[in-house]
Scaffold this motif. Structure first.
Motif, short mmCIF file in Angstrom:
data_model
loop_
_atom_site.label_atom_id
_atom_site.label_comp_id
_atom_site.label_asym_id
_atom_site.label_seq_id
_atom_site.Cartn_x
_atom_site.Cartn_y
_atom_site.Cartn_z
N ILE A 1 11.57 11.31 17.79
CA ILE A 1 11.93 11.26 16.38
C ILE A 1 11.08 10.35 15.67
O ILE A 1 10.79 10.56 14.47
N MET A 2 10.42 9.29 16.40
CA MET A 2 9.54 8.50 15.76
C MET A 2 8.29 9.26 14.97
O MET A 2 8.05 8.62 13.66
N LEU B 1 9.71 10.47 11.77
CA LEU B 1 10.03 9.42 10.71
C LEU B 1 8.65 8.59 10.09
O LEU B 1 8.61 8.26 8.80
#
Length: 201
Positions: free
Chosen positions: A16-17, A20
């Motif tokens: 996910i990072m 993000l």
């Protein structure tokens, strides 16, 4: 508390990072970027950096190359890391090119270098925390963007520092890593981003 710490590892999963970081970049960049371009890139990145790795994980699990999503042994990490490096190379070739934004381009180059460093450590039988690699890399990217765009994001940086602490606590609680593996993860994630700042800041 046990459920909370487990959920932290999933909420701030390494897959996910990168997305993000890109969302944060588009939200803070002073440059005019058409909304259609932003949407296209976010969708493409979601497919390549999240959906594709998830599908590849299930393929590897079916083939018996990995046992769990936690990749508990260094042997289990070999194929996922190789495939992730290929995915990041595709991103750099097709979605985030230097002409479309040096900041994001070198952000993903940093991610690639971190993955390669993690792979080398795996070859040496050392299991650095991929969670810490991801979250510390994004944290360093945020700091560089705040300097580059001359914006005050102290609140965001404070929140990211708390998240880093929460992720580290979660990984220790789950007995997924030792202190050394967590600290190494921070260095492997942050140093490439810090080094590459020289090329775009």
């Amino acid at each position: 508390m046990d459920k909370l710490l487990k959920s932290i590892s999933y909420i701030f999963h390494p897959l996910i990072m990168p997305l993000l970081g890109v969302i944060f970049y588009f939200s803070k960049s002073p440059r005019y970027i058409p909304i259609e371009v932003i949407q296209a890139k976010l969708i493409s990145l979601f497919i390549l950096t999240f959906m594709l790795p998830v599908l590849l994980y299930f393929l590897l699990k079916t083939l018996g190359k990995v046992k769990t999503i936690n990749l508990q042994t260094t042997k289990e990490r070999i194929y996922p890391l190789i495939l992730n490096c290929i995915v990041i190379l595709l991103v750099l070739q097709r979605i985030i090119t230097p002409s479309q934004g040096l900041e994001l381009y070198f952000f993903f180059v940093g991610i690639l270098l971190s993955n390669m460093a993690c792979f080398l450590l795996v070859i040496m039988k050392f299991k650095a925390s991929i969670h810490m690699i991801a979250v510390s890399g994004v944290f360093m990217f945020f700091i560089a963007l705040s300097i580059h765009f001359s914006i005050n994001i102290n609140g965001t940086l404070a929140l990211m520092a708390i998240i880093i602490g929460a992720v580290a606590t979660s990984r220790l609680h789950l007995k997924a890593h030792t202190y050394k593996e967590l600290i190494m993860g921070v260095f492997v994630g942050a140093i490439p981003q810090l080094t590459l700042v020289n090329y775009w800041l």
